[in-house]
Design a protein around this motif. Structure first.
Motif, PDB file in Angstrom:
ATOM      1  N   THR A 141     -19.378   6.588  -5.056  1.00 60.53           N
ATOM      2  CA  THR A 141     -20.117   6.874  -5.680  1.00 60.53           C
ATOM      3  C   THR A 141     -19.722   6.401  -6.854  1.00 60.53           C
ATOM      4  N   THR A 194     -18.490   6.419 -11.297  1.00 61.35           N
ATOM      5  CA  THR A 194     -18.894   7.839 -11.986  1.00 61.35           C
ATOM      6  C   THR A 194     -17.212   7.078 -12.969  1.00 61.35           C
ATOM      7  N   GLY A 243     -22.414  -2.204 -12.714  1.00 64.59           N
ATOM      8  CA  GLY A 243     -22.367  -2.814 -11.166  1.00 64.59           C
ATOM      9  C   GLY A 243     -22.266  -2.850 -10.341  1.00 64.59           C
ATOM     10  N   LEU A 258     -27.859   1.609  -5.259  1.00 59.43           N
ATOM     11  CA  LEU A 258     -29.130   2.567  -5.595  1.00 59.43           C
ATOM     12  C   LEU A 258     -28.018   3.240  -7.166  1.00 59.43           C
ATOM     13  N   ASP A 259     -28.350   2.583  -8.216  1.00 60.65           N
ATOM     14  CA  ASP A 259     -28.084   3.138  -9.295  1.00 60.65           C
ATOM     15  C   ASP A 259     -26.130   3.498  -8.999  1.00 60.65           C
ATOM     16  N   THR A 260     -25.687   3.946  -9.182  1.00 62.31           N
ATOM     17  CA  THR A 260     -24.622   4.801  -9.130  1.00 62.31           C
ATOM     18  C   THR A 260     -23.447   5.179  -7.579  1.00 62.31           C
ATOM     19  N   THR A 261     -24.514   4.403  -7.050  1.00 67.98           N
ATOM     20  CA  THR A 261     -24.476   4.626  -5.160  1.00 67.98           C
ATOM     21  C   THR A 261     -24.166   3.450  -4.696  1.00 67.98           C
ATOM     22  N   CYS A 262     -23.041   3.065  -3.751  1.00 70.17           N
ATOM     23  CA  CYS A 262     -23.252   1.715  -2.678  1.00 70.17           C
ATOM     24  C   CYS A 262     -23.192   2.056  -1.669  1.00 70.17           C
TER      25      CYS A 262
END
Length: 288
Positions: A165, A167, A176, A184-188
Motif C-alpha cells: 500500500t 501512502t 502510480g 487497485l488505486d494505491t494497492t499493489c
C-alpha cells in the motif's frame, strides 16, 4: 494407545533434488520438516502414511517417524519413496517431488503407530520496493515486513502473495506503480515466484493560483517569481504544494490601490499566499 512422539529416522533419501536455475535468483533457501497424521497398523497388516510439502515446495527426503521404544523397531518398512501429489503416485524421473510416502508392515501381535515425515525445501525470494518521483511517500506491506523508506527489502516463500500500500506524504500525490501483478488505486499485489522489484511514484501536488483585478480603476499584479507578470484582468499560475508566493499590486496612473482579498498576509501593496490548496486573490484598484 497414543504415545509421546519423537522422530525416529527409519529411511531417508540420499537424493536431494535441487534445480539450480530456479534457485539462482532466490534470496535464501530454507528447509523444514512436516509429519503426517498418526496411522495405527493392526497386527499382521500393512499400513501406509504420506505427507506433502506446503504449496510448490520441493521434497528432498523423508521416511518413517514413530514413537520411541520397541514398537518402532518392530515395524518393517516395505517401501519409502517421494511422491508427486496427494494421489500418492511416485514422482517421475527428473520431476520435482512434493511429498513422501511410506508403506509399513506390522509383524507383531499389537497395533503399532506410525507417521511419515518429509524434509521440504522452500525458496525465499527477495521483494525490493523503491520510491520515485518529485514527491514523497511511504510503502508498506500488509504483513509488516516492508515499511519503506526504512525497510525496503524482505524475503518471502515461493508462491506468497504480498499486498503493498502506497501512502503519499504531505503535499504529495501518489502517481502510480510499476512491477505489480495487479493494481487497485494505491494497492499493489505481487506473487513471489521470483525476485521482484516494485516502484511507487509520488509527485509533488500542484495547485493553481488565480489572480484578478477589480474596481473602478486599473492596475497590474505581478509575482516575485515572474510566473504572474503585469496581470490585468484574470491570470493563473501553477505552484508546488507549500510554495509561498508574493504578489505586488501596482496602480496605473490616475488610479489608486485600495486593497486585497484572498491573501494570507498583507503589507500595503504586497500580498503573500501559501499554496496548500488552489487559491484566488483579487487586487482592487479605484479611481480616486
Amino acid at each position: 494407545m497414543r504415545r509421546d512422539l519423537a522422530v525416529l529416522v527409519m529411511a531417508l533419501s540420499s537424493a536431494v533434488l535441487l534445480f539450480a536455475a530456479v534457485h539462482a535468483q532466490a534470496q535464501t533457501v530454507g528447509t523444514y520438516v512436516l509429519r503426517s497424521p498418526a496411522v495405527f497398523v493392526d497386527p499382521e497388516l500393512t499400513g501406509e502414511a504420506q505427507v506433502l510439502c506446503n504449496g510448490s515446495d520441493v521434497a528432498t527426503g523423508g521416511g518413517l517417524a514413530s514413537s520411541v521404544g520397541s514398537t518402532a523397531e518392530k515395524m518393517h518398512v516395505s517401501d519409502s519413496f517421494p511422491i508427486s501429489d496427494a494421489s500418492g503416485a511416485p514422482a517421475l524421473d527428473n520431476a520435482a517431488p512434493h511429498g513422501w510416502k511410506i508403506i509399513v508392515f506390522n509383524p507383531t501381535l499389537e497395533s503399532l503407530e506410525l507417521q511419515a515425515f518429509v524434509v521440504c525445501l522452500t525458496n525465499r525470494w527477495a521483494l525490493t520496493v523503491s520510491t520515485a518521483g518529485t514527491g514523497t511517500g511511504t510503502v508498506s506491506s500488509s504483513d509488516g515486513s516492508i515499511s519503506c523508506p526504512g525497510t525496503c527489502t524482505a524475503a518471502y516463500n515461493g508462491g506468497t502473495s504480498v499486498t503493498l500500500t502506497a501512502t503519499p506524504g504531505t503535499g504529495s500525490i501518489f502517481a502510480g506503480w510499476t512491477g505489480c501483478d495487479t493494481v487497485l488505486d494505491t494497492t499493489c499485489t505481487v506473487t513471489m515466484s521470483a525476485s521482484r522489484l516494485v516502484t511507487a511514484t509520488f509527485d509533488v501536488q500542484r495547485f493553481t493560483l488565480t489572480v484578478s483585478t477589480a474596481g473602478t480603476g486599473t492596475g497590474t499584479v505581478s509575482s516575485s517569481d515572474g510566473l504572474i507578470n503585469s496581470c490585468s484582468g484574470t491570470c493563473t499560475a501553477t505552484y508546488n504544494s507549500g510554495t509561498s508566493v508574493t504578489l505586488t499590486a501596482t496602480p496605473d496612473a490616475g488610479s489608486i490601490f485600495t486593497g486585497w482579498t484572498g491573501c494570507d498576509t498583507v503589507l500595503d501593496t504586497t500580498c503573500t499566499v501559501s499554496m496548500s490548496a488552489s487559491r484566488s486573490v483579487t487586487a482592487t484598484f479605484d479611481v480616486p
